[in-house]
Structure formats: structure tokens, C-alpha cells
Write an enzyme that holds these catalytic residues in place. Structure first.
Site, short mmCIF file in Angstrom:
data_model
loop_
_atom_site.label_atom_id
_atom_site.label_comp_id
_atom_site.label_asym_id
_atom_site.label_seq_id
_atom_site.Cartn_x
_atom_site.Cartn_y
_atom_site.Cartn_z
N GLU A 41 -13.09 -8.51 3.07
CA GLU A 41 -12.61 -9.55 3.97
C GLU A 41 -13.10 -10.91 3.47
O GLU A 41 -14.28 -11.09 3.15
CB GLU A 41 -13.13 -9.31 5.39
CG GLU A 41 -12.96 -10.45 6.37
CD GLU A 41 -11.53 -10.96 6.47
OE1 GLU A 41 -11.36 -12.19 6.44
OE2 GLU A 41 -10.60 -10.14 6.56
N GLY A 55 -1.67 -9.12 22.82
CA GLY A 55 -1.11 -8.18 23.77
C GLY A 55 -1.07 -6.79 23.15
O GLY A 55 -0.66 -6.61 22.01
N ARG A 115 -8.36 -12.05 21.37
CA ARG A 115 -8.22 -11.40 20.06
C ARG A 115 -9.58 -11.19 19.40
O ARG A 115 -9.84 -10.15 18.78
CB ARG A 115 -7.32 -12.25 19.16
CG ARG A 115 -7.01 -11.61 17.81
CD ARG A 115 -6.16 -12.52 16.95
NE ARG A 115 -5.78 -11.89 15.71
CZ ARG A 115 -4.68 -11.15 15.53
NH1 ARG A 115 -3.86 -10.96 16.56
NH2 ARG A 115 -4.40 -10.61 14.37
N TYR A 221 11.90 -21.68 29.32
CA TYR A 221 13.09 -21.73 28.46
C TYR A 221 13.49 -23.19 28.31
O TYR A 221 13.97 -23.82 29.25
CB TYR A 221 14.21 -20.89 29.06
CG TYR A 221 13.89 -19.41 29.06
CD1 TYR A 221 14.45 -18.56 28.12
CD2 TYR A 221 12.98 -18.88 29.98
CE1 TYR A 221 14.13 -17.21 28.11
CE2 TYR A 221 12.65 -17.54 29.96
CZ TYR A 221 13.23 -16.71 29.03
OH TYR A 221 12.90 -15.38 29.01
N ASP A 313 0.90 -7.69 8.96
CA ASP A 313 1.67 -8.90 8.68
C ASP A 313 2.04 -9.04 7.21
O ASP A 313 3.01 -9.73 6.89
CB ASP A 313 0.88 -10.14 9.11
CG ASP A 313 0.84 -10.32 10.62
OD1 ASP A 313 1.54 -9.56 11.33
OD2 ASP A 313 0.12 -11.21 11.10
#
Length: 459
Positions: A41, A55, A115, A221, A313
Site C-alpha cells: 500500500e 454504502g 469509509r 435532481y 476500481d
């Protein structure tokens, strides 16, 4: 003259590049299976303080429960209960309580948590350097090699190891992906060919507010700049301000941002009423964390070589609107290890390159199909939020007010179909219930005897 034999590098079954959600999930799973790994890392911690919320949904939580971290996650997470959809003036379009059914329908809530806390929980579960495994921080890996027998990892600090398999969990600007692209004989591609940016996102954390209830989320929106928000434990507010860049740019030209950029876009939506008596400016004024990043999107053209493969990702980057990026990273780890079952038999066994590559190709083919659909869904949700009256999105926007809880649950069932778990690791009763619920739904769906979604999802 006395000759000194060159030092033989340490050998591991799997070398993991990147210690984010995907990398740490893989390391935890390796420990469960007794697979020797080395984890590299670049940052100085596996739980850096540079993110906001994440989430987690049933498909990801089921795997995390197999890895022994679910109960602690649940202590720090907040179940989503209500989702409010607001128009450009902050007026309520619709409100759904579909998420309040998740535990009874899938066995798991849809949850939100910090997170950094999630990564801390997962990293603290790792045994790490125990004689078999290696976790190395502050360590960049700029180049790789592979041959018929091994992958070779050389870090900037001079560390050299070999591995049966190299796994790139190193994010959207993946060095491993660049290596995989470079060794392709045919259809050679660059990241700019399949990764791009159309949106940016300012995100942050703010303290609880009386008018915003724990477990409540909302989407605004609105063209040009819009808002997405979740509440965490105790009502802490995780917020995202999405910005349309007005053009689509390749990954190499994806912009970088400063604190001034955060302030500019957040002030552009400061006047939006996000809850009774609450403007976004009230949330932003009390922020404890704020940053701005580009939101890249794309699916890697090639996911593997003979001894290297991508997860997370690095392979499939999506916007945050569907809250599925982390869950898909966890799924990818599970399917990869399922395909390697029986191949990584022991640390001393030599794995033929063709056998390994066949397994990696099977993994890549399956995950490309699933993640492409989910990435498209996330992109469509984002574009509907950013272009509510656009030619391709107005129908979805207009449909919002007519959607019932059953309609939202139907979409969740369809999204969870095909999600893997880890083979050979016992599922809890909750995990088994998830499988039974999905199987029952698929059986009902295939009969075509149900006239509406309420009957299909059983509410």
C-alpha cells in the site's frame, strides 16, 4: 575470489497491490483460505482519513460476514430507512421506505458508515505479518514482470518478491492495469480508451442536524450541480455535491481540485432546501471534512494477463449514485478466489501459466458482464439526477413519483441476482436466507404468473 549467490526473493502465492476495500477484502479472504499473500500500500495506513461514507448492501455484507467483520460493521453502521427525492427547488418529489424492508427480504439492511471506520475494522482483523504474510505500507510498486512460472514485484524501496499471481487492487489509476495493457499482443489499449470523466464530486462530513433523521437519505435532481446525502451513526451527515463538467475528458486529463474548488461548487447549491428548515448551506457551514475529486467511469478492456488480474476500481469504476462501487469490489474478490479454488493448492506447488490464465479469463468474462450492467445503472441514476429533463433521462425522472416500495424492491432483487459468495466458507443463517430469498424470487419471476411487483416481492 569468493562468489556470493544472489539473494532469492521471498515467494508468495498472491501479491496484492493496493490496500483499499478490494485489497483488504482479498487479504482477509486469503487468510481464511490459508493462502500466502503480500500486500503493498502506497499510503502510510490501511485506514487513511481521506474518504467520506460508503454504502454496503446485502451482496457485499454477506461476503464480509463470511470474513468475520459483519458484526463490528453493524455496530458502527446505520441502516437506510427513508429516501427522499427532491426537485431543483428542494420540493419533495417522492419519499420511499423500500429500504426498511431490506432486512426482512434479504437478511441484511442497506447500511451507511464512515469509509475510514470500515477500513479500520477490516485492517484490524488482518493478522498481517505472521511469518506467512506480508503487509508493507508507504510502498509504491511502479513496475512488474511475469514469466511462465511467476510474477515479479519490485518496489521503489528495493523490495523484490515473486508470486504465483499478481492482483491489481490499486484503484482507477492502476499500475497493474497499465502493465496488463502493455503485455497484450493484440487489441492493445490505454486507460484513456475506456476510462473517462464527465462529473466531479465535492464530498464531506457534517455533524448531525435535528431536522435530518438518522437513516434518512436524499437526492436533489438539478442540472449542473446536484446533491446526494446519507446519514450515518448518530445522524452524522455524509454529503456529496455532484457537478457536471460540461464535457467528457479521458482519464489522463481528469482534473485535480483544491479547497477553493470545493467551496465554489458547494456555494452554488447553498440555497437548496434539503429538509424542513434546513438549507444545504447549513450543512456545509459546519463541515468537518470536505474534498473534491473527479468521478471517473469505465470498464477495463482487458482484466488479466497470464499471471496478473484486476479487482475493484482498477477494473470497474463507477459513479457513487447506486452505492455499489465497494460492493462490486467485494464481489470481484469473491469470484476471483472461487475461480482459483483448486489451483492455488499449496505454497510449494507450481501452477502452469495456461491453467492459471484460463481461470483468470473465466473470472474476467463473468465479472465484465455483471459490472458493466451495474456501472450503466449507476451512470443512468447519476445522469437522471443531473439531467432530469434531458432527452434520455426525463422519462426516468417523471416516473419517480409513481414508483412504489415494491417497485424499488423489485429493482434490488434484480440487482442482487448473480452476486457470488465465497465458496467453502460457511454462510450464516442470514447468508443462507439471502440465497433462499433470491432463489424464491427467481422462481416466482420465471413463472410470469404475477401481475405486479407487489406480488413478486411479497409485500
Amino acid at each position: 575470489m569468493l562468489s556470493i549467490a544472489p539473494h532469492k526473493p521471498e515467494h508468495y502465492q498472491i501479491a496484492i497491490i493496493g490496500g483499499g476495500i478490494a485489497g483488504v477484502t482479498l487479504a482477509l479472504a486469503c487468510e481464511k483460505y490459508g493462502i500466502q499473500y503480500a500486500l503493498f500500500e502506497a499510503r502510510d495506513s490501511l485506514a487513511p482519513a481521506d474518504g467520506a461514507s460508503i454504502g454496503l448492501q446485502a451482496n457485499g455484507l454477506r461476503i464480509l460476514e463470511q470474513l468475520g467483520v459483519y458484526e463490528e460493521i453493524e455496530r458502527y453502521a446505520t441502516p437506510v430507512k427513508i429516501w427522499r427525492h427532491l426537485d431543483e427547488d428542494g420540493e419533495l418529489l417522492c419519499k420511499t421506505n423500500a429500504f426498511s424492508y431490506y432486512r426482512s427480504k434479504f437478511g441484511y439492511d442497506s447500511v451507511v458508515l464512515d469509509r475510514q471506520k470500515l477500513l479500520s475494522i477490516m485492517a484490524n482483523k488482518l493478522r498481517g505479518l505472521d511469518g506467512n504474510n506480508l503487509v508493507k505500507l508507504c510502498c509504491r510498486v511502479p513496475s512488474f514482470q511475469e514469466d511462465e512460472e511467476k510474477a515479479i514485484v519490485t518496489t521503489t524501496d528495493g523490495t523484490v518478491i515473486t508470486a504465483d499471481l499478481l492482483v491489481g487492487a490499486d484503484g482507477v489509476r492502476s499500475s497493474v492495469r497499465k502493465f496488463i495493457d502493455s503485455v497484450q499482443v493484440e487489441d492493445h489499449a490505454e486507460s484513456d480508451d475506456y476510462m473517462s470523466t464527465q462529473f466531479a464530486c465535492a464530498y464531506g462530513i457534517s455533524p448531525p442536524m435535528d431536522a435530518i433523521v438518522e437513516g434518512e437519505c436524499f437526492s436533489v435532481y438539478r442540472e449542473k450541480a446536484s446533491i446526494l446525502s446519507f446519514t450515518g451513526k448518530g445522524g452524522v451527515v455524509f454529503w456529496f455535491v455532484l457537478e457536471d463538467l460540461g464535457e467528457t475528458v479521458p482519464l489522463s486529463k481528469s482534473p485535480r481540485y483544491t479547497a477553493k474548488d470545493v467551496d465554489a461548487v458547494c456555494r452554488s447549491v447553498a440555497h437548496i432546501r434539503v429538509a424542513p428548515g434546513v438549507l444545504f448551506s447549513d450543512i456545509y457551514a459546519n463541515r468537518t471534512v470536505s474534498m473534491k475529486i473527479a468521478l471517473e467511469e469505465g470498464i477495463a478492456q482487458t482484466w488479466n494477463s497470464a499471471r496478473a488480474v484486476l479487482v475493484g476500481d482498477a477494473a470497474h469504476k463507477m459513479v457513487p449514485n447506486a452505492a455499489m462501487g465497494g460492493n462490486q469490489a467485494i464481489e470481484s474478490v469473491a469470484l476471483l478466489l472461487n475461480e482459483l479454488d483448486g489451483i492455488l493448492q499449496s505454497p510449494d506447488s507450481k501452477i502452469p501459466a495456461d491453467v492459471l490464465k484460463a481461470a483468470l479469463c473465466r473470472y474476467s468474462e463473468q465479472r465484465k458482464a455483471r459490472t458493466s450492467k451495474i456501472q450503466n445503472t449507476a451512470g443512468m441514476i447519476c445522469r437522471t439526477q443531473m439531467f432530469p429533463h434531458g432527452e434520455k433521462t426525463s422519462a426516468a425522472y417523471q416516473q419517480l413519483q409513481s414508483l412504489t416500495a415494491a417497485d424499488w424492491l423489485f429493482r434490488a432483487f434484480m440487482e442482487f441476482i448473480g452476486a457470488p459468495s465465497l465458496n467453502g466458507i460457511t454462510l450464516t443463517e442470514r447468508g443462507k436466507f439471502y440465497d433462499e430469498a433470491l432463489a424464491s424470487f427467481q422462481q416466482r419471476f420465471s413463472t410470469q404468473k404475477y401481475s405486479n411487483n407487489k406480488e413478486l416481492v411479497g409485500i
